[in-house]
Design an enzyme around this catalytic site. Structure first.
Site, short mmCIF file in Angstrom:
data_model
loop_
_atom_site.label_atom_id
_atom_site.label_comp_id
_atom_site.label_asym_id
_atom_site.label_seq_id
_atom_site.Cartn_x
_atom_site.Cartn_y
_atom_site.Cartn_z
N CYS A 403 0.64 -1.24 0.04
CA CYS A 403 -0.23 0.14 0.00
C CYS A 403 0.77 1.38 0.09
CB CYS A 403 -1.02 0.07 1.18
SG CYS A 403 -2.24 1.16 1.02
N HIS A 527 -3.36 -5.51 0.01
CA HIS A 527 -3.10 -6.04 1.16
C HIS A 527 -2.87 -7.62 1.20
CE1 HIS A 527 -2.64 -2.26 3.72
NE2 HIS A 527 -3.67 -1.81 2.79
N GLU A 529 -1.69 -9.49 3.31
CA GLU A 529 -1.67 -10.09 4.50
C GLU A 529 -2.80 -10.59 4.98
OE1 GLU A 529 -1.93 -5.61 5.31
OE2 GLU A 529 -1.07 -6.97 3.86
#
Length: 599
Positions: A403, A527, A529
């Site tokens: 990001c 993202h 994750e």
């Protein structure tokens, strides 16, 4: 269709006692029995969602597929249970009151006086029942058990409407369909050196006074609790010893489901909720979790990863990033040694300048095997992130930017390779000379809540290391951002060696950028994750870990397949020994001493 079963998880004595992990562990155990589960998190704050929270206030904001910005505990549920939740799986006081007020304005209550009881409590119960039946797995089958975590601590004034709602709810759905599990702290004062049960007794008494009787009491403690403490809690809290589950501090959260299962949770829930589970054969049950927990304990090689962030004073601010790194380290057979570096400390000659912190930060960065530059908002620390990107690019250090990490890498490349010294983001300097990062057309600055580009979206990949790691050319990842790379500069950046190998469906929004010729310099606007799982790590995080170990080329040559790790191989013959003796728990759950030698 059989009735939905509900497990309510409450907390006592202190906040942050571990309700989220324990609620997730209930789900993990039931899923291992072949029962589909879903989860609901209740947060008694008046905010509509977690989107406008400061990371220092509440940790990270977790983003769902549908763009819901929710409490980080929903990340625990998705990771543990491998399910896909929705924004309505997070209930806040703000959402409930907003719904009731809108109904009142429409005249739905026919002019009646709108009150907490019954209108607010009814709205809570209806919400829970509606969301509990929403499918959360790819087969779109409704779940059978809903685990509800009530945030906060029993006795908090803001949580009272929810407690009252569930007091009524237990009769609404019938006793055999409702179970209450109360998580409480057993402190061990250094002055006496022995566990104290009085706080738990008081907490259970208060819960009972509000109309809820705990079916299970889960005792959190720093060290293992002896059986006589369980007997004492049983006597004073009106439960049998088998209903007292002891969970001490462990080296890994992946041990918690194993510890709970070894103390008879499956048998109890099977009887209490009439689940009709065919009791699993010892030695086969939860084998993947035993393998996972065992592999964590057996790794010896450490890997130093530096996280250059803006909110490093609270580690929960990067909870999903940390978990994704751990997942990849487990898969790669190494132990994560994560060093948090405050981004402002990498900057020199600024108002944040601290010579000692500056040298310490750069020393930690130089000692790292790999670097991750995660997301964030605002001006503070941006120049430090840009410095980290510059150092990684020039020293050939493996780096993953997420990001704001991508935006920092683009600005750094423009300044130092294209020599555009005025390059910046309009988030920091709206009047900068070269606007490399600009706000998106759909962003509405007058209203911060829910106005970002949120949720799961497609990214189309060109041939590159990123496409190799994903093993596909179209990926779906979750987003949370207001700014994007300025399309006007793409041609210049690519000509100089910064390739944009991932774009959105319009092919105008840049999603993935890599530096050509670098061992691993990958930056992404999304993202990754959020979709990483313990048994299925994010490809980009795994790429960073393997590059930091010097194993990425070999991994790619083998078609992105990891070699079997001996430490995770557990045969069916020795599974029984692992399930009981390595946990050192007797069959009746009486004593808990250690896990794999970790006290």
């Amino acid at each position: 269709m059989p009735d939905m079963k509900y497990i309510l998880v409450t907390g006592g004595v202190i906040s942050g006692v571990g309700k989220g992990v324990i609620a997730s562990s209930f789900g993990t155990i039931l899923k291992s029995c072949g029962i589909d589960v879903t989860s609901i998190k209740i947060d008694p704050y008046i905010n509509i969602d977690a989107g406008t929270f400061s990371p220092y206030e509440h940790g990270e904001v977790y983003v769902l597929d549908d763009g819901g910005e929710v409490d980080l505990d929903l990340g625990n549920y998705e990771r543990f249970l491998d399910i896909t939740l929705h924004r309505d799986n997070n209930i806040t006081t703000g959402k409930i009151y907003q719904q009731v007020i809108e109904r009142e304005r429409r005249g739905d209550y026919l002019g009646k006086t709108v009150q907490v009881i019954p209108h607010i409590t009814d709205a809570i119960q209806e919400w829970v029942q509606r969301v509990a039946h929403i499918p959360v797995t790819p087969d779109h089958m409704p779940p059978k058990v809903c685990i509800v975590e009530l945030g906060g601590t029993i006795g908090d004034i803001e949580g009272m409407p929810f407690v009252e709602a569930f007091r009524q709810f237990q009769f609404r759905v019938k006793r055999e369909n409702f179970c209450c599990a109360h998580v409480s702290l057993i402190p061990m004062p250094k002055s006496t050196g022995e566990p104290k049960t009085k706080p738990t007794q008081s907490s259970v008494r208060e819960l009972r006074g509000l109309g809820l009787s705990p079916d299970l009491i889960l005792c959190r403690s720093e060290k293992p609790i002896h059986h006589n403490i369980k007997e004492k809690i049983s006597n004073f809290c009106h439960v049998t010893p088998e209903q007292v589950i002891c969970i001490h501090d462990l080296t890994s959260v992946y041990h918690v489901p194993l510890l709970m299962e070894a103390q008879g949770v499956v048998q109890y829930l099977n009887e209490r909720l009439q689940l009709n589970i065919a009791m699993p054969r010892p030695g086969r049950f939860m084998q993947k979790w035993y393998n996972l927990a065992r592999s964590i304990e057996n790794v010896r090689k450490e890997l130093n990863i530096a996280l250059v962030g803006k909110y490093t004073k609270l580690e929960d601010s990067y909870a999903s990033v940390t978990k994704a790194l751990q997942h990849s380290c487990i898969a790669a057979g190494c132990k994560l040694n994560l060093k948090y570096i405050e981004a402002v400390n990498l900057e020199k000659n600024t108002k944040f300048d601290d010579p000692v912190a500056y040298h310490k930060a750069w020393q930690d960065l130089c000692k790292s095997d790999g670097v991750i530059v995660p997301g964030g908002f605002g001006q503070r620390g941006l120049e430090g992130k840009i410095e980290a990107c510059n150092w990684c690019r020039e020293t050939q250090k493996p780096m993953l930017g997420i990001c704001l990490g991508l935006q920092a890498a683009v600005i750094e490349f423009a300044r130092n390779v294209l020599n555009l010294k005025g390059a910046n983001t309009t988030e920091v300097d709206p009047n900068c000379e070269d606007k490399l990062v600009i706000d998106m057309p759909e962003h509405h600055p007058e209203n911060l809540g829910g106005t970002m580009r949120l949720g799961k979206r497609r990214t189309y990949l060109e041939p590159s290391v990123v496409a190799q790691l994903y093993k596909k050319d179209v990926v779906e990842e979750r987003h949370r951002h207001r700014y994007e790379v300025n399309p006007e500069y793409i041609e210049q950046l690519e000509a100089a060696g910064l390739r944009f190998v991932g774009k959105d469906e319009t092919r105008t929004r840049m999603e993935v950028a890599i530096v050509e010729g670098h061992p691993y310099f990958v930056t992404v606007q999304f993202h990754p994750e959020y979709l990483s799982r313990p048994l299925s790590p994010s490809p980009l995080f795994l790429g960073l870990i393997l590059a930091s170990l010097g194993k990425l080329k070999h991994y790619l040559l083998k078609g992105c397949r990891l070699s079997p790790r001996n430490q995770s191989d557990v045969s069916s013959d020795d599974e029984e020994n692992l399930s009981m003796s390595s946990l050192n728990i007797s069959k009746n759950g009486e004593t808990v001493t250690e896990i794999n030698g970790i006290h």
